[in-house]
Design an enzyme around this catalytic site. Structure first.
Site, PDB file in Angstrom:
ATOM      1  N   CYS A 129      87.344 122.476  86.944  1.00 48.88           N
ATOM      2  CA  CYS A 129      86.113 123.175  86.552  1.00 48.88           C
ATOM      3  C   CYS A 129      86.205 124.639  86.975  1.00 48.88           C
ATOM      4  O   CYS A 129      86.649 124.932  88.093  1.00 48.88           O
ATOM      5  CB  CYS A 129      84.909 122.499  87.234  1.00 48.88           C
ATOM      6  SG  CYS A 129      83.324 123.250  86.825  1.00 48.88           S
ATOM      7  N   HIS A 136      81.564 116.783  80.166  1.00 46.69           N
ATOM      8  CA  HIS A 136      81.709 117.674  81.329  1.00 46.69           C
ATOM      9  C   HIS A 136      80.737 118.851  81.203  1.00 46.69           C
ATOM     10  O   HIS A 136      80.046 119.218  82.161  1.00 46.69           O
ATOM     11  CB  HIS A 136      83.163 118.181  81.412  1.00 46.69           C
ATOM     12  CG  HIS A 136      83.442 119.110  82.552  1.00 46.69           C
ATOM     13  ND1 HIS A 136      84.245 118.776  83.623  1.00 46.69           N
ATOM     14  CD2 HIS A 136      83.031 120.378  82.783  1.00 46.69           C
ATOM     15  CE1 HIS A 136      84.300 119.808  84.466  1.00 46.69           C
ATOM     16  NE2 HIS A 136      83.580 120.776  83.974  1.00 46.69           N
ATOM     17  N   GLU A 137      80.652 119.424  79.986  1.00 43.87           N
ATOM     18  CA  GLU A 137      79.791 120.613  79.791  1.00 43.87           C
ATOM     19  C   GLU A 137      78.317 120.243  79.734  1.00 43.87           C
ATOM     20  O   GLU A 137      77.467 120.953  80.302  1.00 43.87           O
ATOM     21  CB  GLU A 137      80.200 121.358  78.519  1.00 43.87           C
ATOM     22  CG  GLU A 137      81.659 121.816  78.479  1.00 43.87           C
ATOM     23  CD  GLU A 137      82.133 122.496  79.757  1.00 43.87           C
ATOM     24  OE1 GLU A 137      83.319 122.364  80.105  1.00 43.87           O
ATOM     25  OE2 GLU A 137      81.301 123.148  80.439  1.00 43.87           O
ATOM     26  N   HIS A 175      76.820 119.887  83.092  1.00 45.07           N
ATOM     27  CA  HIS A 175      76.414 121.157  83.715  1.00 45.07           C
ATOM     28  C   HIS A 175      74.975 121.512  83.345  1.00 45.07           C
ATOM     29  O   HIS A 175      74.241 122.077  84.149  1.00 45.07           O
ATOM     30  CB  HIS A 175      77.337 122.305  83.279  1.00 45.07           C
ATOM     31  CG  HIS A 175      78.609 122.434  84.069  1.00 45.07           C
ATOM     32  ND1 HIS A 175      78.644 122.557  85.451  1.00 45.07           N
ATOM     33  CD2 HIS A 175      79.907 122.466  83.662  1.00 45.07           C
ATOM     34  CE1 HIS A 175      79.902 122.643  85.854  1.00 45.07           C
ATOM     35  NE2 HIS A 175      80.689 122.585  84.790  1.00 45.07           N
TER      36      HIS A 175
HETATM   37  C1  LIG Z   1      92.580 118.368  88.722  1.00 39.53           C
HETATM   38  N1  LIG Z   1      93.464 118.208  87.576  1.00 39.53           N
HETATM   39  C2  LIG Z   1      93.293 119.006  86.505  1.00 39.53           C
HETATM   40  O1  LIG Z   1      92.386 119.813  86.361  1.00 39.53           O
HETATM   41  C3  LIG Z   1      94.242 118.776  85.399  1.00 39.53           C
HETATM   42  C4  LIG Z   1      95.609 118.817  85.670  1.00 39.53           C
HETATM   43  C5  LIG Z   1      96.518 118.617  84.611  1.00 39.53           C
HETATM   44  C6  LIG Z   1      96.064 118.375  83.299  1.00 39.53           C
HETATM   45  C7  LIG Z   1      94.686 118.316  83.040  1.00 39.53           C
HETATM   46  C8  LIG Z   1      94.239 117.986  81.638  1.00 39.53           C
HETATM   47  C9  LIG Z   1      93.772 118.500  84.095  1.00 39.53           C
HETATM   48  N2  LIG Z   1      92.403 118.474  83.871  1.00 39.53           N
HETATM   49  C10 LIG Z   1      91.768 119.452  83.146  1.00 39.53           C
HETATM   50  N3  LIG Z   1      92.514 120.405  82.550  1.00 39.53           N
HETATM   51  C11 LIG Z   1      91.847 121.300  81.780  1.00 39.53           C
HETATM   52  N4  LIG Z   1      92.558 122.270  81.123  1.00 39.53           N
HETATM   53  C12 LIG Z   1      93.979 122.073  80.917  1.00 39.53           C
HETATM   54  C13 LIG Z   1      94.712 123.373  80.818  1.00 39.53           C
HETATM   55  N5  LIG Z   1      94.066 124.250  79.844  1.00 39.53           N
HETATM   56  C14 LIG Z   1      94.831 125.389  79.455  1.00 39.53           C
HETATM   57  C15 LIG Z   1      95.721 125.986  80.355  1.00 39.53           C
HETATM   58  C16 LIG Z   1      96.459 127.111  79.964  1.00 39.53           C
HETATM   59  C17 LIG Z   1      96.313 127.655  78.690  1.00 39.53           C
HETATM   60  C18 LIG Z   1      95.443 127.054  77.781  1.00 39.53           C
HETATM   61  C19 LIG Z   1      94.707 125.930  78.178  1.00 39.53           C
HETATM   62 CL1  LIG Z   1      93.650 125.163  77.021  1.00 39.53          CL
HETATM   63  C20 LIG Z   1      92.650 124.513  80.110  1.00 39.53           C
HETATM   64  C21 LIG Z   1      91.883 123.229  80.246  1.00 39.53           C
HETATM   65  N6  LIG Z   1      90.517 121.304  81.636  1.00 39.53           N
HETATM   66  C22 LIG Z   1      89.841 120.321  82.263  1.00 39.53           C
HETATM   67  N7  LIG Z   1      88.529 120.258  82.065  1.00 39.53           N
HETATM   68  C23 LIG Z   1      87.725 119.081  82.438  1.00 39.53           C
HETATM   69  S1  LIG Z   1      86.652 118.879  81.042  1.00 39.53           S
HETATM   70  C24 LIG Z   1      86.456 120.656  80.900  1.00 39.53           C
HETATM   71  C25 LIG Z   1      87.891 121.148  81.110  1.00 39.53           C
HETATM   72  C26 LIG Z   1      87.928 122.614  81.556  1.00 39.53           C
HETATM   73  O2  LIG Z   1      87.832 123.495  80.722  1.00 39.53           O
HETATM   74  N8  LIG Z   1      88.087 122.848  82.864  1.00 39.53           N
HETATM   75  C27 LIG Z   1      88.198 124.210  83.308  1.00 39.53           C
HETATM   76  N9  LIG Z   1      90.425 119.385  83.040  1.00 39.53           N
END
Ligand SMILES: CNC(=O)c1cccc(C)c1Nc1nc(N2CCN(c3ccccc3Cl)CC2)nc(N2CSC[C@H]2C(=O)NC)n1
Length: 183
Positions: A110, A153-154, A157
């Site tokens: 997050c 998730h959103e 919030h």
């Molecule tokens: C603790 N382990 C982890 O976080 C986790 C760890 C590994 C994999 C995942 C899949 C995890 N989990 C997770 N990874 C994401 N991203 C993956 C990377 N990506 C991204 C990164 C770089 C360029 C473009 C992009 Cl697209 C951005 C988004 N996003 C969310 N969430 C939860 S739902 C809302 C969403 C969110 O936007 N969070 C900021 N969870």
């Protein structure tokens, strides 16, 4: 432009408030804010812009995260089937959901949480969301797996809920009941 300085972090009371509905049709200001939220997500996924402004990548952003107490969110991502979801939504609500659940085997991150919080976050596997989009159209979205996770998730919030509120405190990686991993 929204940068990480605009994103409030856990501990800030605004993250635990239930948001107010947005008056429709939206004001110029609300429309502009939601467009900026969507632009943040696009910027954060563009390596050059992301590095230039020190952004954290995200696929979803809710108004409370920029200290705006309004029921609106933005998402921008492609799901595992390469379907693009790019929306700014006013007053999104889950109108129905499956009993079956899902979760990210990697856990969730997050933008408002500057630490890893390990554990499975059980989510409904299928949800139907009703909302008004940036163009003022009423939308009804049927979402599954990764897309359903991001929207939940959103929307959490908007109700003052953080992802780690759902993690099993006794055993964070215990397989949730009736659940299939989304990844
Ligand atoms: C603790 N382990 C982890 O976080 C986790 C760890 C590994 C994999 C995942 C899949 C995890 N989990 C997770 N990874 C994401 N991203 C993956 C990377 N990506 C991204 C990164 C770089 C360029 C473009 C992009 Cl697209 C951005 C988004 N996003 C969310 N969430 C939860 S739902 C809302 C969403 C969110 O936007 N969070 C900021 N969870």
């Amino acid at each position: 432009m929204i940068t990480m300085e605009d994103i409030i972090r856990e501990g800030h009371p605004a993250l635990r408030k239930v948001t107010e509905d947005v008056e429709l049709p939206p004001s110029e200001k609300d429309q502009q804010t939601l467009e900026e939220m969507l632009q943040y997500l696009k910027n954060s996924q563009d390596e050059v812009v992301c590095d230039r402004y020190g952004l954290r990548p995200g696929v979803g952003l809710a108004a409370p995260q920029i200290n705006v107490n309004k029921r609106m969110l933005a998402v921008h991502f492609v799901d595992l089937k390469d379907k693009l979801y790019s929306y700014g939504l006013f007053n999104p609500r889950i109108v129905s959901h499956s009993v079956e659940r899902t979760y990210l085997s990697t856990g969730e991150g997050c933008l408002s949480v500057d630490r890893e919080v390990p554990g499975y976050v059980p989510r409904y596997r299928r949800i139907t969301v009703k909302a008004t989009d940036l163009e003022g159209n009423e939308v009804k979205l049927r979402l599954k797996d990764y897309a359903a996770i991001v929207f939940q998730h959103e929307i959490d919030h908007l109700n003052g809920v953080m992802f780690y509120d759902h993690i099993n405190p006794e055993d964070p990686f215990k397989e949730p009941e009736n659940a299939t991993p989304a990844d």
